[in-house]
Scaffold this motif. Structure first.
Motif, short mmCIF file in Angstrom:
data_model
loop_
_atom_site.label_atom_id
_atom_site.label_comp_id
_atom_site.label_asym_id
_atom_site.label_seq_id
_atom_site.Cartn_x
_atom_site.Cartn_y
_atom_site.Cartn_z
N SER A 197 0.79 -1.35 0.12
CA SER A 197 -0.03 -0.08 0.09
C SER A 197 0.82 1.25 0.09
O SER A 197 0.48 2.25 -0.66
N GLU A 230 1.99 1.78 -3.33
CA GLU A 230 0.82 2.68 -4.31
C GLU A 230 1.07 4.13 -4.03
O GLU A 230 0.75 4.82 -4.95
N ARG A 235 -4.64 7.72 -5.35
CA ARG A 235 -4.40 6.30 -5.15
C ARG A 235 -5.72 5.68 -4.75
O ARG A 235 -6.31 6.39 -3.91
N CYS A 236 -6.03 4.75 -5.49
CA CYS A 236 -7.42 4.07 -5.32
C CYS A 236 -7.41 2.54 -5.32
O CYS A 236 -8.06 2.01 -5.56
N GLY A 237 -6.39 2.26 -4.76
CA GLY A 237 -5.83 0.57 -4.72
C GLY A 237 -6.83 0.00 -3.51
O GLY A 237 -7.31 0.78 -2.76
N ARG A 283 -9.60 -3.43 -2.13
CA ARG A 283 -10.41 -4.23 -2.73
C ARG A 283 -11.49 -3.56 -3.76
O ARG A 283 -11.94 -2.45 -3.58
N ASN A 313 -10.77 -2.44 -6.56
CA ASN A 313 -10.03 -1.51 -7.63
C ASN A 313 -10.45 -1.73 -9.00
O ASN A 313 -9.93 -1.13 -9.79
N ASP A 339 -4.55 1.05 -9.25
CA ASP A 339 -4.06 1.39 -8.04
C ASP A 339 -4.19 2.89 -7.98
O ASP A 339 -4.12 3.59 -6.96
N LYS A 353 -4.62 6.71 -10.31
CA LYS A 353 -5.14 7.31 -11.68
C LYS A 353 -4.71 8.62 -11.50
O LYS A 353 -4.52 9.23 -10.52
N GLN A 407 -1.42 -0.13 -12.63
CA GLN A 407 -1.46 -0.89 -11.56
C GLN A 407 -0.16 -1.18 -10.91
O GLN A 407 0.80 -1.25 -11.78
N HIS A 415 -11.93 1.92 -16.73
CA HIS A 415 -11.46 3.07 -16.34
C HIS A 415 -11.37 4.27 -17.30
O HIS A 415 -11.04 5.43 -16.95
#
Length: 224
Positions: free
Chosen positions: A85, A88, A105-107, A109, A111, A115, A117, A129, A158
């Protein structure tokens, strides 16, 4: 005098009627709330979650702005020692350092293979990713299945213009071939070191990127 008195009495009766109606409505609302107290709890939790999300994104924007000014570097030793994490977050911070004003950071469960954008200064939308390997080159390789997942969501889900996989590990030849075939960009350990230790943005290090987009056609606010 009598007409004025009758007019005043009528206004008083109307006012009393309104008060009675309001009182009845409040009583019914109070009874409903008493019987459905859990609805207020749910609404309170939703409001708290919304506020927390807004605060997190606002803090994230402030930090990203600071990174653009300060300049950020990482060594491979620092990267290898990170939790996945934290890796990321580091990629998000490097993207912000390079000039992405909405790097996020959008990592985690759910996603769907993304991870990190963000938009670059040319308006292209990046979907990244992250695959962290604590043992670096001696850890498990990034395989074709990882790239297949990214390929299945990076553009269709995405809506990324540039779809990237970043790893501090190794990418075997079959995975590299698949990436070239599907127009996926790879940042392997060697390129990651150049990016993290240097000051050149990732969009200057990667070849064959899509043409820049005009800000009027796609702005950061429309994506995240």
């Amino acid at each position: 005098m009598s007409r004025r008195r009758r007019g005043g009495d009528e206004e008083l009766l109307v006012a009393l009627g309104v008060l009675v109606v309001v009182g009845l409505v409040l009583v019914k609302v109070g009874r409903w709330v008493w019987a459905h107290w859990w609805v207020l709890v749910v609404l309170g939790l939703v409001a708290a979650a919304t506020l927390a999300t807004w605060c997190y994104r606002r803090i994230d924007q402030i930090r990203s702005a600071q990174l653009r000014v300060e300049g950020l570097t990482y060594s491979l030793g620092q990267i290898d020692a990170m939790h996945h994490s934290a890796f990321e977050h580091a990629i998000r911070d490097l993207l912000a350092r390079d000039g992405s004003r909405d790097a996020l950071r959008c990592g985690g469960r759910g996603n769907l293979g993304a991870d990190v954008k963000g938009h670059d200064p040319q308006g292209r939308y990046w979907v990244i990713q992250c695959k962290h390997r604590r043992n670096g080159l001696t850890g498990s390789a990034v395989g074709t299945p990882d790239l297949q997942t990214l390929n299945g969501t990076g553009r269709p889900v995405h809506k990324g213009d540039v779809v990237v996989l970043v790893t501090n590990g190794r990418v075997p030849a079959p995975a590299q071939r698949f990436a070239r075939q599907q127009r996926l960009h790879l940042v392997d350990r060697h390129l990651l070191e150049q990016w993290a230790r240097g000051r050149r943005p990732l969009w200057e290090l990667l070849p064959a990127l899509p043409a820049p987009r005009k800000p009027s056609r796609r702005g950061p606010a429309t994506r995240l």
